[in-house]
Design a protein around this motif. Structure first.
Motif: not given
Ligand code: NAP
Length: 288
Positions: A169-189
């Motif tokens: 409802c807010l845009g695009d969504v992707l499922q990844l593993s929790e260990k990838q969330l630090d890189a995600v936080t840096a890039l899209s967050g």
């Protein structure tokens, strides 16, 4: 100052023990984006959503604006909701989860958007909770968000579908593993801030070349928007786009020479590394 945080507060309780589909704990910026997105997309009606916030004035304002039901405590939200979103700041999570543990809410689907708070922290605190951790970003406020989620060990495929639908409802969504969330936080967050930094610098440059700040802002934001759209819709590789815009000895080539000699590429790589490292530190994982 925070308003009164008791059941005597004027902001309502739910009518007659009725359950709602979605509950949100912490009614700040991201919560408002989620609630608005969910209502506007037609996923849930406002009467099917409830919220709580330690700041009663903020909760009252959001309830008035969106029509959601205002609860008198965080415990009331989790006990009455099918799905509960934790949208408080990371430093407030431990207080909230201990309230939820005391409420003896069991086997709930809890979706946390708190940056750097690990799934196991919430899973250990709320007995049998099915936990999903999501990293949304600021463009969620205008429906152009990028949200990445990771599922805890108890979360089911159906729970993942719930998270997918909610954040879609807010845009695009992707499922990844929790260990990838630090890189995600840096890039899209954190990425919206890094891109805005580059844009702000380009605007400064254009102002020095004679444009007004207002015009430079319009040109820069539309250029960023259009570049993102083009890269996505045509599936072009960024390197190919650079080559396509830059003709030999042209204006773009002149600018790119400065970028290369200024080591901007290396600086941006270090930027992402520093943000990811900070995310790891915040979640207590340390560095590999
Ligand atoms: N903003 C972003 O771009 C972004 C991106 C990705 C993820 N996130 C995550 O989203 C979460 C929310 O961020 P936000 O920007 O929406 O924060 P926010 O605007 O500060 O909203 C958080 C709300 O929670 C309230 N709160 C604090 N303690 C509480 C408690 N014990 N019980 C109930 N409510 C409580 C706060 O009240 P007071 O203001 O009175 O303290 C505030 O109204 C954060 O964990 C953040 O890491 C944010």
């Amino acid at each position: 100052m925070h308003g009164q945080w008791t059941s005597r507060s004027r902001a309502a309780t739910l009518p007659g023990g009725k359950s709602v589909k979605l509950g949100v704990i912490g009614c700040g910026k991201m919560a408002e984006a989620i609630i608005r997105g969910v209502i506007e997309s037609g996923l849930h009606r406002s009467g099917e959503i409830c919220g709580s916030d330690i700041n009663r004035r903020k909760l009252g304002r959001l309830a008035k604006k969106t029509g959601i039901l205002a609860c008198s405590s965080n415990a009331e939200v989790i006990l009455k909701s099918g799905v509960t979103v934790l949208a408080v700041k990371p430093q407030d999570i431990s207080k909230v989860v201990s309230e939820l543990r005391a409420a003896k809410a069991r086997s709930r689907l809890v979706i946390s958007i708190a940056a750097g708070v690990r799934i196991c922290t919430i899973q250990q605190a709320i007995r049998n909770a099915r936990v999903i951790r999501v990293m949304p970003n600021m463009p969620c406020l205008v429906g152009g968000g990028m949200s990445v989620f990771a599922a805890g060990s108890r979360a089911t495929t159906a729970d993942c579908r719930v998270a997918q639908r909610l954040f879609n409802c807010l845009g695009d969504v992707l499922q990844l593993s929790e260990k990838q969330l630090d890189a995600v936080t840096a890039l899209s967050g954190s990425g919206p801030a890094f891109l805005a930094y580059c844009l702000d610098s380009m605007i400064d440059g254009a102002v020095r070349e004679g444009l007004s700040r207002r015009i430079a802002l319009k040109l820069a934001t539309q250029t960023m928007f259009g570049t993102g759209k083009l890269l996505r819709e045509l599936g072009t590789d960024p390197a190919d786009l650079i080559a396509a815009v830059a003709s030999a000895k042209g204006t773009t080539a002149a600018g790119l020479t400065v970028l290369e000699s200024s080591c901007l590429r290396q600086a941006l790589v270090r930027t992402i590394r520093a943000a990811a490292k900070r995310s790891r530190n915040l979640s207590g994982v340390g560095n590999p």
